[in-house]
Design an enzyme around this catalytic site. Structure first.
Site, short mmCIF file in Angstrom:
data_model
loop_
_atom_site.label_atom_id
_atom_site.label_comp_id
_atom_site.label_asym_id
_atom_site.label_seq_id
_atom_site.Cartn_x
_atom_site.Cartn_y
_atom_site.Cartn_z
N HIS A 71 0.80 -1.23 0.00
CA HIS A 71 0.00 0.00 0.00
C HIS A 71 0.83 1.28 0.00
CE1 HIS A 71 -4.44 1.06 1.16
NE2 HIS A 71 -4.02 1.71 0.09
N ASP A 122 -9.80 -0.45 4.36
CA ASP A 122 -8.61 -1.09 4.89
C ASP A 122 -8.89 -1.62 6.29
OD1 ASP A 122 -5.88 -1.74 5.47
OD2 ASP A 122 -5.17 0.01 4.36
N HIS A 163 -6.35 -1.41 8.30
CA HIS A 163 -5.33 -0.64 9.00
C HIS A 163 -5.44 0.85 8.69
CE1 HIS A 163 -3.84 -4.74 8.10
NE2 HIS A 163 -3.50 -4.71 9.37
N ASP A 206 -2.74 2.86 8.39
CA ASP A 206 -1.62 3.23 7.51
C ASP A 206 -1.22 4.68 7.68
OD1 ASP A 206 -1.72 0.66 6.60
OD2 ASP A 206 -2.48 1.12 4.61
N HIS A 246 4.54 0.55 3.99
CA HIS A 246 3.14 0.32 3.61
C HIS A 246 2.19 0.70 4.75
CE1 HIS A 246 2.25 -4.04 5.21
NE2 HIS A 246 2.96 -3.36 6.07
N ASP A 283 -7.69 -1.78 -0.01
CA ASP A 283 -6.73 -2.78 0.45
C ASP A 283 -7.50 -4.07 0.69
OD1 ASP A 283 -5.06 -4.43 2.10
OD2 ASP A 283 -3.97 -2.67 2.79
N ASP A 333 -7.03 -6.48 2.52
CA ASP A 333 -7.19 -6.95 3.89
C ASP A 333 -8.31 -6.22 4.64
OD1 ASP A 333 -6.11 -4.56 5.07
OD2 ASP A 333 -4.09 -5.36 4.96
N GLU A 376 -2.34 -4.72 -2.10
CA GLU A 376 -2.02 -5.72 -1.07
C GLU A 376 -2.52 -7.13 -1.39
OE1 GLU A 376 -0.14 -5.43 1.74
OE2 GLU A 376 0.21 -3.25 1.77
#
Length: 327
Positions: free
Chosen positions: A99, A125, A127, A129, A142, A229, A231, A273
């Site tokens: 990412h 996402d 996360h 980030d 990332h 993303d 995830d 990702e």
């Protein structure tokens, strides 16, 4: 509110970024190659007007903190390509590796659109980030793109494209967040970024959340982007990721939600990702990437066609009325 620019394009230009050195695990650098050769994506290309542009190969200066120089060079190249696509008035679709490429993608888009107005961004996402090199324990870049797009962190990454922040906090929404550290949370909440944590998504439903997010990122902007993303989704829909996190977004419900939001103001989409070696025998993640692209752009085209048809009918009606009044 700024006047919305004409963002509808006929051709979708796909740009690839084969980067993975800034991630926790190697392998995302192979995502673009796998997607490009995917039979699922080949089928999608038969249903939407898409052509491949340049594939950016990452500059290798090492892992973790040592990757900083390489990521900077890679993102500069990517920003040049994304800016060019936007200035050429094509649709922009970016397939990334890890990412960190988002710094390049959205720096190029923001710089290209700056003469017209600010851009918004929906960040899907697990996360945040939003680390900087000073707050990250791992040094994995990332985990830093959001902070740099907001103007915080390494000066060379912040200044890709131009010296201004690429995103304003009130034009950014984060969806599905459930795995983060206190330094990231403190930065984003202090700035006033709207964060839809996973428990809120679960309570309200992804459709309701995406509708609010789309409103927030378009109320003061010329248009918005989607940075997705894998995830962010539940691992049952996206097993091929390097940083999986439990209790993610239901991918089927997310795709249904796309049908209910205004995509006519969508400037660009980024999908990142995807780590192919972790995919299952059914190539579930590979199929999800293909489905996301198809449903985003088929829905957008349907919406644009509908708006144009209604506008044509209104113009025809007004013309008839004027002729009748003149007789």
């Amino acid at each position: 509110m700024k006047k919305t620019a004409q963002l509808a394009r006929q051709m979708i230009k796909a740009i690839g970024c084969a980067n993975g050195l800034a991630g926790r695990q190697l392998g995302c650098e192979n995502a673009v190659e796998v997607i490009k050769a995917s039979p699922y994506f080949t089928n999608v290309q038969q249903r939407i007007p898409l052509e491949w542009g340049k594939i950016i190969e990452e500059v290798n200066t090492g892992r973790h903190a040592s990757a900083l120089s390489g990521v900077t060079q890679t993102c500069r190249q990517l920003a040049h390509e994304t800016r060019q696509v936007i200035e050429n008035k094509d649709e922009l679709l970016v397939f990334g590796g890890d990412h960190s490429c988002a710094i390049g993608t959205w720096s190029g888009v923001a710089t290209a659109m700056r003469p017209h107005g600010d851009i918004g961004l929906i960040w899907v996402d697990a996360h945040m980030d939003a680390h900087t090199p000073d707050t990250s324990d791992t040094g994995n870049i990332h985990g830093m793109p959001v902070a740099h797009l907001l103007g915080f962190g390494d000066k060379n990454l912040v200044r890709i494209g131009d010296r201004m922040p690429k995103l304003l906090p009130h034009n950014l929404c984060m969806v599905g967040i459930r795995d983060y550290e206190s330094a990231e949370q403190e930065l984003l909440e202090r700035l006033g970024v709207r964060i839809f944590y996973a428990n809120e998504v679960e309570k309200r439903g992804i459709q309701d959340v995406m509708q609010e997010a789309q409103y927030l990122v378009t109320r003061n902007t010329i248009g918005y982007g989607l940075s997705i993303d894998l995830d962010g989704f539940d691992v049952s829909y996206a097993p091929a990721v390097g940083t999986p996190s439990a209790d993610g977004i239901n991918a089927l419900e997310f795709i249904k939600a796309l049908l209910t939001i205004d995509l006519t103001k969508l400037i660009a989409t980024e999908i990142v990702e995807f780590l192919p070696r972790f995919d299952d025998n059914q190539r579930t993640s590979e199929q999800l990437v293909s489905s996301l692209v198809e449903y985003i752009y088929k829905t957008k085209q349907f919406q644009i066609n509908s708006v144009n048809e209604i506008a044509a009918r209104v113009n025809k009606s007004e013309t008839i009325q004027k002729v009748s009044q003149a007789m």
